[in-house]
Design an enzyme around this catalytic site. Structure first.
Site, PDB file in Angstrom:
ATOM      1  N   ASN A  45       0.822  -1.207   0.000  1.00  0.00           N
ATOM      2  CA  ASN A  45       0.000   0.000   0.000  1.00  0.00           C
ATOM      3  C   ASN A  45       0.859   1.262   0.000  1.00  0.00           C
ATOM      4  O   ASN A  45       0.403   2.343   0.357  1.00  0.00           O
ATOM      5  CB  ASN A  45      -0.952   0.029   1.194  1.00  0.00           C
ATOM      6  CG  ASN A  45      -2.153   0.917   0.931  1.00  0.00           C
ATOM      7  OD1 ASN A  45      -2.596   1.060  -0.208  1.00  0.00           O
ATOM      8  ND2 ASN A  45      -2.684   1.535   1.973  1.00  0.00           N
ATOM      9  N   ARG A  46       2.118   1.127  -0.409  1.00  0.00           N
ATOM     10  CA  ARG A  46       3.011   2.254  -0.709  1.00  0.00           C
ATOM     11  C   ARG A  46       3.701   1.997  -2.039  1.00  0.00           C
ATOM     12  O   ARG A  46       4.684   2.654  -2.366  1.00  0.00           O
ATOM     13  CB  ARG A  46       4.080   2.428   0.384  1.00  0.00           C
ATOM     14  CG  ARG A  46       3.590   2.448   1.813  1.00  0.00           C
ATOM     15  CD  ARG A  46       2.789   3.681   2.142  1.00  0.00           C
ATOM     16  NE  ARG A  46       2.521   3.753   3.569  1.00  0.00           N
ATOM     17  CZ  ARG A  46       1.529   3.151   4.203  1.00  0.00           C
ATOM     18  NH1 ARG A  46       0.700   2.368   3.497  1.00  0.00           N
ATOM     19  NH2 ARG A  46       1.320   3.282   5.502  1.00  0.00           N
ATOM     20  N   HIS A  63      -8.937  -3.283   5.721  1.00  0.00           N
ATOM     21  CA  HIS A  63      -7.737  -3.226   6.550  1.00  0.00           C
ATOM     22  C   HIS A  63      -8.118  -3.487   8.001  1.00  0.00           C
ATOM     23  O   HIS A  63      -9.278  -3.404   8.387  1.00  0.00           O
ATOM     24  CB  HIS A  63      -7.085  -1.846   6.452  1.00  0.00           C
ATOM     25  CG  HIS A  63      -6.570  -1.491   5.095  1.00  0.00           C
ATOM     26  ND1 HIS A  63      -5.268  -1.103   4.868  1.00  0.00           N
ATOM     27  CD2 HIS A  63      -7.180  -1.451   3.887  1.00  0.00           C
ATOM     28  CE1 HIS A  63      -5.090  -0.845   3.580  1.00  0.00           C
ATOM     29  NE2 HIS A  63      -6.250  -1.043   2.963  1.00  0.00           N
ATOM     30  N   TYR A 122      -3.348  10.324   8.760  1.00  0.00           N
ATOM     31  CA  TYR A 122      -1.884  10.313   8.626  1.00  0.00           C
ATOM     32  C   TYR A 122      -1.575  10.126   7.143  1.00  0.00           C
ATOM     33  O   TYR A 122      -2.137   9.252   6.486  1.00  0.00           O
ATOM     34  CB  TYR A 122      -1.222   9.227   9.482  1.00  0.00           C
ATOM     35  CG  TYR A 122      -1.542   7.807   9.103  1.00  0.00           C
ATOM     36  CD1 TYR A 122      -0.714   7.095   8.223  1.00  0.00           C
ATOM     37  CD2 TYR A 122      -2.646   7.153   9.629  1.00  0.00           C
ATOM     38  CE1 TYR A 122      -0.991   5.788   7.884  1.00  0.00           C
ATOM     39  CE2 TYR A 122      -2.929   5.838   9.301  1.00  0.00           C
ATOM     40  CZ  TYR A 122      -2.101   5.159   8.423  1.00  0.00           C
ATOM     41  OH  TYR A 122      -2.383   3.863   8.080  1.00  0.00           O
ATOM     42  N   GLU A 129     -11.174   0.447   7.490  1.00  0.00           N
ATOM     43  CA  GLU A 129     -10.508  -0.144   8.655  1.00  0.00           C
ATOM     44  C   GLU A 129     -11.618  -0.774   9.504  1.00  0.00           C
ATOM     45  O   GLU A 129     -12.443  -0.069  10.094  1.00  0.00           O
ATOM     46  CB  GLU A 129      -9.769   0.926   9.445  1.00  0.00           C
ATOM     47  CG  GLU A 129      -8.720   1.687   8.637  1.00  0.00           C
ATOM     48  CD  GLU A 129      -7.409   0.922   8.524  1.00  0.00           C
ATOM     49  OE1 GLU A 129      -7.286  -0.147   9.173  1.00  0.00           O
ATOM     50  OE2 GLU A 129      -6.508   1.387   7.800  1.00  0.00           O
TER      51      GLU A 129
END
Length: 292
Positions: free
Chosen positions: A20-21, A60, A120, A142
């Site tokens: 996920n980056r 997630h 974030y 989430e």
């Protein structure tokens, strides 16, 4: 999406890369070399390019909130960084949170929703990539404060999220404006783009049948425009209530000074459809769920 990382109980995959980056990012030059991306990332990107998804959700763990774009800010600050469709994303996230067992009761996240960059910032995430490159409205869900919930809790997690998932799908079908784009002289479908005045994000029509489904927040007035190269753009005003609206566009060809008609290079031959392309026309707006 990350079976190896799940088995190893880590964020990274077997190569210890955080998937996920690992997507191309809008703000910073990263992950632009396709051959250097992880195989899981490439698989998701190819899948998304093959199917014209209307919306998506990735599942997630580690918190309880419905997260929406943007996931990062241009200067890396932790601030509310709204995407062009911020109002619509807030609506979709609220649908999920409201029908969840207790997500909307969160003390940390008002209403159980959050802008990603405000929570974030992350860069190279799948959520922003889907919205920018796939015309796909993605939420990051989430669904558990426990990052590694034990197996005996899965039935409870499903119970808490079931109505949220079902109502999110219903909201996709019942919200926004959809239709097709045609040529006035031949009657053929014209693949092009759909634009909403005041919203800096276009949605492409399907390349075969030129059908589209543009998500919008109910209860507003919108100016919708269809654009196809070689044809005169057309605009219509709509008042979108609680139900979705059907708006078809019939575009006239542009005429050159000597009277010749311009032809769009993207006109398709619908008499040569494979089975997948034909069946895809009859699909309802699609939601994909990909657990990280």
């Amino acid at each position: 999406m990350n079976p190896d990382g799940y088995s190893l109980r880590q964020r990274g995959n077997a190569n210890n890369v955080d998937l996920n980056r690992n997507f191309p990012d809008q703000f910073f030059s990263m992950n632009e070399d396709a051959s250097a991306r992880e195989p899981e990332t490439r698989a998701i990107m190819e899948w998304s390019s093959q199917i014209h998804f209307t919306a998506s959700a990735s599942l997630h763990g580690g918190a309880l909130v419905a997260n929406y774009p943007w996931d990062g800010s241009q200067d890396k600050r932790q601030i509310y960084y709204a995407c062009p469709d911020d109002e619509t994303f807030r609506f979709l996230a609220s649908v999920y949170s409201r029908f969840h067992y207790n997500m909307s009761l969160s003390n940390e996240f008002p209403g159980g929703i959050t802008n990603g960059a405000f929570w974030y910032p992350i860069y190279g995430g799948m959520q922003d990539w889907n919205y920018i490159h796939g015309d796909c409205f993605e939420l990051t869900l989430e669904i558990s404060d426990n990052k590694w919930p034990p197996a005996h809790e899965l039935a409870t997690l499903w119970k808490y999220n079931k109505m949220s998932m079902l109502n999110l799908v219903v909201s996709l079908v019942q919200t926004g404006v959809h239709g097709r784009v045609f040529s006035s002289d031949s009657g053929r479908p014209l693949p092009g783009t759909i634009t909403i005045e005041g919203v800096n994000h276009t949605v492409k029509t399907n390349r075969v049948f030129a059908d589209y489904h543009r998500l919008l927040t109910p209860g507003g007035r919108y100016k919708v425009m269809a654009t196809v190269p070689g044809y005169k753009s057309k605009t219509t005003n709509i008042w979108l209530e609680k139900s979705a609206m059907t708006v078809d566009f019939v575009l006239d060809p542009e005429v050159t000074p000597n009277g010749n008609l311009l032809r769009s290079a993207c006109e398709c031959n619908c008499g040569r459809l494979n089975r997948y392309e034909f069946e895809s026309f009859f699909e309802v707006p699609t939601l994909k769920c990909t657990p990280f």
